[in-house]
Scaffold this active site. Sequence first.
Site, PDB file in Angstrom:
ATOM      1  N   GLU A   1       0.829  -1.202   0.000  1.00  0.00           N
ATOM      2  CA  GLU A   1       0.000   0.000   0.000  1.00  0.00           C
ATOM      3  C   GLU A   1       0.858   1.245   0.000  1.00  0.00           C
ATOM      4  O   GLU A   1       1.947   1.257   0.560  1.00  0.00           O
ATOM      5  CB  GLU A   1      -0.846   0.028   1.270  1.00  0.00           C
TER       6      GLU A   1
ATOM      7  N   CYS B   1      -1.700   2.361   7.577  1.00  0.00           N
ATOM      8  CA  CYS B   1      -1.075   1.333   6.759  1.00  0.00           C
ATOM      9  C   CYS B   1      -1.662  -0.041   7.021  1.00  0.00           C
ATOM     10  O   CYS B   1      -1.983  -0.395   8.131  1.00  0.00           O
ATOM     11  CB  CYS B   1       0.437   1.326   6.967  1.00  0.00           C
TER      12      CYS B   1
ATOM     13  N   GLU C   1       8.987  -2.603   7.882  1.00  0.00           N
ATOM     14  CA  GLU C   1       9.993  -1.960   8.723  1.00  0.00           C
ATOM     15  C   GLU C   1      11.232  -1.673   7.855  1.00  0.00           C
ATOM     16  O   GLU C   1      11.942  -2.595   7.442  1.00  0.00           O
ATOM     17  CB  GLU C   1      10.338  -2.888   9.908  1.00  0.00           C
TER      18      GLU C   1
ATOM     19  N   ASN D   1      -5.298   5.049  15.006  1.00  0.00           N
ATOM     20  CA  ASN D   1      -6.106   4.981  13.799  1.00  0.00           C
ATOM     21  C   ASN D   1      -6.778   3.614  13.724  1.00  0.00           C
ATOM     22  O   ASN D   1      -6.105   2.604  13.813  1.00  0.00           O
ATOM     23  CB  ASN D   1      -5.135   5.155  12.621  1.00  0.00           C
TER      24      ASN D   1
ATOM     25  N   LEU E   1       8.140   5.236  19.037  1.00  0.00           N
ATOM     26  CA  LEU E   1       8.456   4.830  20.412  1.00  0.00           C
ATOM     27  C   LEU E   1       7.232   4.211  21.094  1.00  0.00           C
ATOM     28  O   LEU E   1       7.271   3.075  21.543  1.00  0.00           O
ATOM     29  CB  LEU E   1       8.970   6.061  21.169  1.00  0.00           C
TER      30      LEU E   1
ATOM     31  N   CYS F   1       4.676  -7.046   7.208  1.00  0.00           N
ATOM     32  CA  CYS F   1       5.730  -6.664   8.156  1.00  0.00           C
ATOM     33  C   CYS F   1       5.913  -7.770   9.181  1.00  0.00           C
ATOM     34  O   CYS F   1       4.938  -8.290   9.717  1.00  0.00           O
ATOM     35  CB  CYS F   1       5.372  -5.361   8.866  1.00  0.00           C
TER      36      CYS F   1
ATOM     37  N   CYS G   1       3.656   8.345   0.913  1.00  0.00           N
ATOM     38  CA  CYS G   1       3.988   7.414   1.991  1.00  0.00           C
ATOM     39  C   CYS G   1       4.251   6.055   1.342  1.00  0.00           C
ATOM     40  O   CYS G   1       3.344   5.453   0.769  1.00  0.00           O
ATOM     41  CB  CYS G   1       2.820   7.360   2.973  1.00  0.00           C
TER      42      CYS G   1
ATOM     43  N   CYS H   1      -1.374  -2.612  14.702  1.00  0.00           N
ATOM     44  CA  CYS H   1      -1.119  -2.199  13.316  1.00  0.00           C
ATOM     45  C   CYS H   1      -1.723  -3.208  12.342  1.00  0.00           C
ATOM     46  O   CYS H   1      -1.465  -4.412  12.435  1.00  0.00           O
ATOM     47  CB  CYS H   1       0.392  -2.082  13.107  1.00  0.00           C
TER      48      CYS H   1
ATOM     49  N   CYS I   1       3.394  -5.450  15.391  1.00  0.00           N
ATOM     50  CA  CYS I   1       2.816  -4.600  16.441  1.00  0.00           C
ATOM     51  C   CYS I   1       1.305  -4.873  16.483  1.00  0.00           C
ATOM     52  O   CYS I   1       0.643  -4.844  15.438  1.00  0.00           O
ATOM     53  CB  CYS I   1       3.071  -3.125  16.137  1.00  0.00           C
TER      54      CYS I   1
HETATM   55  N1  SAH Z   1       7.496   0.081  10.554  1.00  0.00           N
HETATM   56  C1  SAH Z   1       7.774   1.457  10.668  1.00  0.00           C
HETATM   57  C2  SAH Z   1       7.147   2.305   9.585  1.00  0.00           C
HETATM   58  C3  SAH Z   1       5.778   1.936   9.157  1.00  0.00           C
HETATM   59  S1  SAH Z   1       4.494   2.147  10.364  1.00  0.00           S
HETATM   60  C4  SAH Z   1       7.397   1.963  12.049  1.00  0.00           C
HETATM   61  O1  SAH Z   1       6.739   1.218  12.783  1.00  0.00           O
HETATM   62  O2  SAH Z   1       7.782   3.073  12.374  1.00  0.00           O
HETATM   63  C5  SAH Z   1       4.289   3.925  10.339  1.00  0.00           C
HETATM   64  C6  SAH Z   1       3.714   4.501  11.612  1.00  0.00           C
HETATM   65  O3  SAH Z   1       2.313   4.169  11.742  1.00  0.00           O
HETATM   66  C7  SAH Z   1       4.383   3.979  12.890  1.00  0.00           C
HETATM   67  O4  SAH Z   1       4.649   5.056  13.783  1.00  0.00           O
HETATM   68  C8  SAH Z   1       3.325   3.071  13.444  1.00  0.00           C
HETATM   69  O5  SAH Z   1       3.509   2.838  14.803  1.00  0.00           O
HETATM   70  C9  SAH Z   1       2.061   3.815  13.091  1.00  0.00           C
HETATM   71  N2  SAH Z   1       0.832   3.048  13.182  1.00  0.00           N
HETATM   72  C10 SAH Z   1       0.573   1.829  12.673  1.00  0.00           C
HETATM   73  N3  SAH Z   1      -0.690   1.453  12.975  1.00  0.00           N
HETATM   74  C11 SAH Z   1      -1.237   2.468  13.688  1.00  0.00           C
HETATM   75  C12 SAH Z   1      -2.502   2.687  14.289  1.00  0.00           C
HETATM   76  N4  SAH Z   1      -3.474   1.781  14.211  1.00  0.00           N
HETATM   77  N5  SAH Z   1      -2.702   3.859  14.910  1.00  0.00           N
HETATM   78  C13 SAH Z   1      -1.723   4.785  14.983  1.00  0.00           C
HETATM   79  N6  SAH Z   1      -0.506   4.643  14.443  1.00  0.00           N
HETATM   80  C14 SAH Z   1      -0.267   3.492  13.813  1.00  0.00           C
HETATM   81 FE1  SF4 Z   2       5.543  -3.187  11.222  1.00  0.00          FE
HETATM   82 FE2  SF4 Z   2       5.562  -0.549  11.738  1.00  0.00          FE
HETATM   83 FE3  SF4 Z   2       3.234  -1.933  11.616  1.00  0.00          FE
HETATM   84 FE4  SF4 Z   2       4.898  -2.337  13.654  1.00  0.00          FE
HETATM   85  S1  SF4 Z   2       3.833  -0.415  13.160  1.00  0.00           S
HETATM   86  S2  SF4 Z   2       3.854  -3.926  12.465  1.00  0.00           S
HETATM   87  S3  SF4 Z   2       6.865  -2.139  12.667  1.00  0.00           S
HETATM   88  S4  SF4 Z   2       4.641  -1.568   9.950  1.00  0.00           S
END
Ligand code: SAH
Ligand code: SF4
Length: 366
Positions: free
Chosen positions: A93, A333, A161, A291, A216, A113, A106, A120, A117
């Site tokens: 995406e 994402c 990542e 989100n 973080l 990934c 973006c 996510c 997390c």
């Molecule tokens: N893997 C990398 C980059 C992609 S994720 C990373 O984790 O930084 C990009 C950003 O979207 C990250 O800060 C991630 O924590 C955030 N993110 C993903 N899902 C989210 C959600 N449901 N609500 C808020 N932020 C989210």
């Molecule tokens: Fe991967 Fe970033 Fe999503 Fe965590 S927040 S699962 S590191 S894309």
Amino acid sequence: MTANKSAFDVNYDGWVEFFTGLGQPSYRAGQVCAWLWKRRVFDPESMTDFGKELRAALAASLDFSFPEITRSERAKDGTRKFLLVMRDGARVETALIKQGDRLTACLSTQSGCPIGCPFCATGASGFDRNLTAGEIASEFAVMEESAGRDIQNIVLMGMGEPFLNTEAVLDAVRTLNHPKMRGLGIRHFTISTAGIVPGIQALAASGLGVRLAVSLHAADDDLRDELVPCNTSYPVRDLVAAMKDYQEKTGDRVTVEYALFKKKNDTLEHARQLVRLLHGVHAYINLIPANGDVNGYERSTPEDILRFQSVLKSAGFEAEIRAERGADISAACGQLKGKEPPDPAKAKEKRHETRRPHKNERRPHG
Ligand code: SAH
Ligand code: SF4
């Protein structure tokens, strides 16, 4: 699928080598790069400053196919989201964010990934594979073509990542930054990492000058182990040390991303912990209202978000609440891919074997 190397994976020196190998002058490299990256013409047959034979040689030696947009949505605020399919069927995406006149792309760095997390949507969908440098850079080319105009900024914050695919990510940045290729200024790139320490070190060592953002989301190890599972390999203390080191080496401040989840990481005590942790770090803190509602990780209340921000600001930190973009099209994402019917070829999605490594174990990147 063709076995030929993708034309998007050829860097500038590679093009010079390609043309000189054919007995052609090296300035041809600049010509082909201008077609691909500046004029967004991807078919060698349309590259009119090459003769018939040279066009045929290009088409025979390299694969000029580019990612296909299989789905796109436009939000009320102008944000667009694309689902792209790579030549082997891998799906990623991208999003195009509009702020005034300026556009930010973006981009994804992996299909899926491996970090997982729990909040996510990408993490929940599992891991398919790393993208090549050419695939990452071509996401941008395809989006510019679709927008019909130049895009000013790139954030590597889509699926995946970046620092589990560091070499390809840095090569994609070099391609998009190279003056004879796309020529986008290096300060217009931001890499967001979940905190893979060797990647942060590699970025500092690269001397590229890309902006760094660190997701973080928690200031203590127990909570961060849950929210960002790679924390078991790179605990908070090591991560902050890497951020400080990055600042010393590059002179650049780091953006700290902190997504706020109701009752999880958004209390007064969490804010105070963050202040203590970031003491001495020149950080810009981006507070992200969660989100969607993946796995029950709900968005904090507006009052709790504002209270969190005021603790940081009183402690002298620059802390902004990120404006939500594309809320009506699930622009976070992984959420668009989740709407697609499952692809049987990709059904056996692989999770990274060391998704939850032992506490003190170090996971190699790349
Ligand atoms: N893997 C990398 C980059 C992609 S994720 C990373 O984790 O930084 C990009 C950003 O979207 C990250 O800060 C991630 O924590 C955030 N993110 C993903 N899902 C989210 C959600 N449901 N609500 C808020 N932020 C989210
Ligand atoms: Fe991967 Fe970033 Fe999503 Fe965590 S927040 S699962 S590191 S894309």
